[in-house]
Write an enzyme that holds these catalytic residues in place. Structure first.
Site, PDB file in Angstrom:
ATOM      1  N   GLU A   1     -18.805 -42.868  27.551  1.00  0.00           N
ATOM      2  CA  GLU A   1     -18.023 -44.010  27.033  1.00  0.00           C
ATOM      3  C   GLU A   1     -16.783 -44.202  27.897  1.00  0.00           C
ATOM      4  O   GLU A   1     -15.664 -44.378  27.388  1.00  0.00           O
ATOM      5  CB  GLU A   1     -17.622 -43.756  25.570  1.00  0.00           C
ATOM      6  CG  GLU A   1     -18.811 -43.469  24.668  1.00  0.00           C
ATOM      7  CD  GLU A   1     -18.442 -43.244  23.204  1.00  0.00           C
ATOM      8  OE1 GLU A   1     -17.304 -43.540  22.803  1.00  0.00           O
ATOM      9  OE2 GLU A   1     -19.316 -42.767  22.458  1.00  0.00           O
TER      10      GLU A   1
ATOM     11  N   GLU B   1     -19.646 -36.337  17.605  1.00  0.00           N
ATOM     12  CA  GLU B   1     -18.319 -35.900  17.123  1.00  0.00           C
ATOM     13  C   GLU B   1     -18.343 -34.967  15.910  1.00  0.00           C
ATOM     14  O   GLU B   1     -17.816 -35.301  14.844  1.00  0.00           O
ATOM     15  CB  GLU B   1     -17.446 -37.131  16.811  1.00  0.00           C
ATOM     16  CG  GLU B   1     -17.188 -37.992  18.029  1.00  0.00           C
ATOM     17  CD  GLU B   1     -16.295 -39.203  17.723  1.00  0.00           C
ATOM     18  OE1 GLU B   1     -15.956 -39.429  16.553  1.00  0.00           O
ATOM     19  OE2 GLU B   1     -15.951 -39.920  18.670  1.00  0.00           O
TER      20      GLU B   1
HETATM   21  C1  XIL Z   1     -16.014 -47.738  18.527  1.00  0.00           C
HETATM   22  C2  XIL Z   1     -16.332 -49.183  18.898  1.00  0.00           C
HETATM   23  O1  XIL Z   1     -15.928 -49.430  20.210  1.00  0.00           O
HETATM   24  C3  XIL Z   1     -15.635 -50.108  17.967  1.00  0.00           C
HETATM   25  O2  XIL Z   1     -16.010 -51.456  18.262  1.00  0.00           O
HETATM   26  C4  XIL Z   1     -16.020 -49.734  16.536  1.00  0.00           C
HETATM   27  O3  XIL Z   1     -15.408 -50.522  15.651  1.00  0.00           O
HETATM   28  C5  XIL Z   1     -15.642 -48.293  16.262  1.00  0.00           C
HETATM   29  O4  XIL Z   1     -16.292 -47.482  17.162  1.00  0.00           O
HETATM   30  N1  XIL Z   1     -16.288 -42.907  19.981  1.00  0.00           N
HETATM   31  C6  XIL Z   1     -17.557 -43.349  19.747  1.00  0.00           C
HETATM   32  C7  XIL Z   1     -17.811 -44.794  19.632  1.00  0.00           C
HETATM   33  O5  XIL Z   1     -18.503 -42.553  19.751  1.00  0.00           O
HETATM   34  O6  XIL Z   1     -18.856 -45.068  18.744  1.00  0.00           O
HETATM   35  C8  XIL Z   1     -16.572 -45.536  19.226  1.00  0.00           C
HETATM   36  O7  XIL Z   1     -16.846 -46.911  19.285  1.00  0.00           O
HETATM   37  C9  XIL Z   1     -15.410 -45.182  20.119  1.00  0.00           C
HETATM   38  C10 XIL Z   1     -15.107 -43.716  20.019  1.00  0.00           C
END
Ligand code: XIL
Length: 364
Positions: free
Chosen positions: A276, A168
């Site tokens: 994801e 990101e």
């Molecule tokens: C999120 C997790 O799901 C949560 O449990 C944590 O508290 C915050 O991060 N993009 C990403 C992930 O790359 O690392 C994120 O994960 C969700 C959005």
């Protein structure tokens, strides 16, 4: 008259007999000679897919809930730590690393023949507080990050097969994000990110290295910025193997936009990771939302569209499709989006949803 009554009675008796029969009717397929053949068994996701099917998991769910662990092992072939392998979790002080959860996940993966995808080495949202407070200049900052990447990738060398090296970097539209100190510290932030890939490669030459971001296939500006970065990396020999789009999308995400963007992303020739995946259904964030049959079906179609689209990639660019979680019982979206959300493939009782079938149907 009597004859008619007799026939009617017989029909009712037959109907009743078939309804009251407790045993299930079993249809047996037969071959040309009339010999029975076994019906095709339903494959699980990992059994059907010719690439890895990943899931984000937490150590506590694997430890505390047998159903959770069984579901991971049954349906998936790869795991990612949902947060335990991020910088803020591992780098507890300038002199200490906490590998407890990461090691647990890696061992659990080994025992159950799962691959591990590492997430994530450099992410603006996961610099530890102590690190941010240290107020390093760019030289000291990079030296520390280099040590971190070298140590962590080295610790998991051969065990973690792939890493999101950088996560990101770009804001919506494609500008560099403001939330990070990196922009003000470095004259050339992209140059810094490229060196992070080099540090990871030096620590484990066999690991596949990814850049990961969200909305990549639906945000043309962000995608253009990523492609420009990739072109620069390639021109300078920066060892990048793949790109991840998180795919936190929804049932109302425009599919044609998604597909056009996906094809454009694939034109880089790199490995493509749907990293994801979860599909929101309660798009209006409504408290009275009901996840009914129509909604289930919509979600299933979206999943099918995505896996079908992924299968159209050239074979050598397929890496993995990973869902961000396993069951609707535990999903980050119920805290980050709306409590009534049902984005994954298994319901809260670990039953397959229609979404599971949709995902499966899209696989070749
Ligand atoms: C999120 C997790 O799901 C949560 O449990 C944590 O508290 C915050 O991060 N993009 C990403 C992930 O790359 O690392 C994120 O994960 C969700 C959005």
């Amino acid at each position: 008259m009597i004859k008619k009554q007799y026939i009617l009675g017989l029909l009712i008796a037959l109907l009743f007999a078939s309804c009251s029969n407790d045993e299930k009717t079993v249809f047996i397929n037969v071959d040309d000679n009339g010999s029975p053949v076994n019906p095709t068994p339903t494959l699980t996701l990992k059994e059907k897919a010719k690439f890895k099917i990943g899931a984000a998991v937490k150590m506590k769910d694997l430890q505390n809930e047998a159903n959770f662990k069984n579901a991971v092992v049954k349906h998936y072939s790869q795991i990612t730590a949902e947060y335990e392998m991020k910088m803020a979790s591992i780098w507890t002080s300038s002199t200490a690393y906490n590998y407890t959860a990461g090691d647990y996940l890696v061992n659990c993966a080994k025992d159950n023949s799962l691959e591990v995808h590492g997430h994530t080495l450099v992410w603006y949202d996961s610099f530890p507080e102590w690190f941010k407070n240290a107020k390093y200049d760019s030289i000291a900052f990079e030296a520390k990050v280099k040590i971190y990447i070298t140590d962590v990738v080295g610790h998991y060398k051969g065990k973690v097969k792939s890493w999101d090296v950088v996560n990101e970097v770009f804001a919506d539209g494609g500008a560099l994000r403001n939330e990070t100190v990196i922009n003000s510290l470095f004259k050339d932030p992209i140059g810094f990110y490229g060196r992070c890939f080099r540090y990871a490669k030096a620590a484990d030459p066999d690991a596949k290295l990814f850049y990961n971001d969200y909305s990549v296939v639906i945000d043309g500006g962000k995608r253009a910025a990523i492609k420009k970065m990739v072109a620069r990396f390639k021109a300078n020999g920066v060892p990048i193997d793949g790109l991840g789009d998180q795919f936190h999308y929804a049932t109302d995400t425009n599919r044609q936009t998604m597909k056009t963007g996906f094809t454009d992303l694939a034109s880089t020739g790199l490995l493509i990771h749907i990293s994801e995946l979860d599909i929101k259904v309660n798009t209006g964030k409504s408290d009275s939302y009901v996840f009914n049959d129509v909604e289930q079906q919509k979600q299933s179609e979206t999943y099918k569209y995505i896996t079908t689209m992924y299968e159209e990639l050239p074979q050598n660019q397929k890496f993995a499709i990973s869902t961000w979680g396993v069951t609707d019982k535990y999903t980050w979206l119920t805290s980050f989006w709306h409590p009534k959300e049902y984005p994954l493939l298994l319901d809260a009782d670990y039953n397959k949803k229609q979404a599971y079938q949709g995902f499966l149907d899209g696989l070749k």
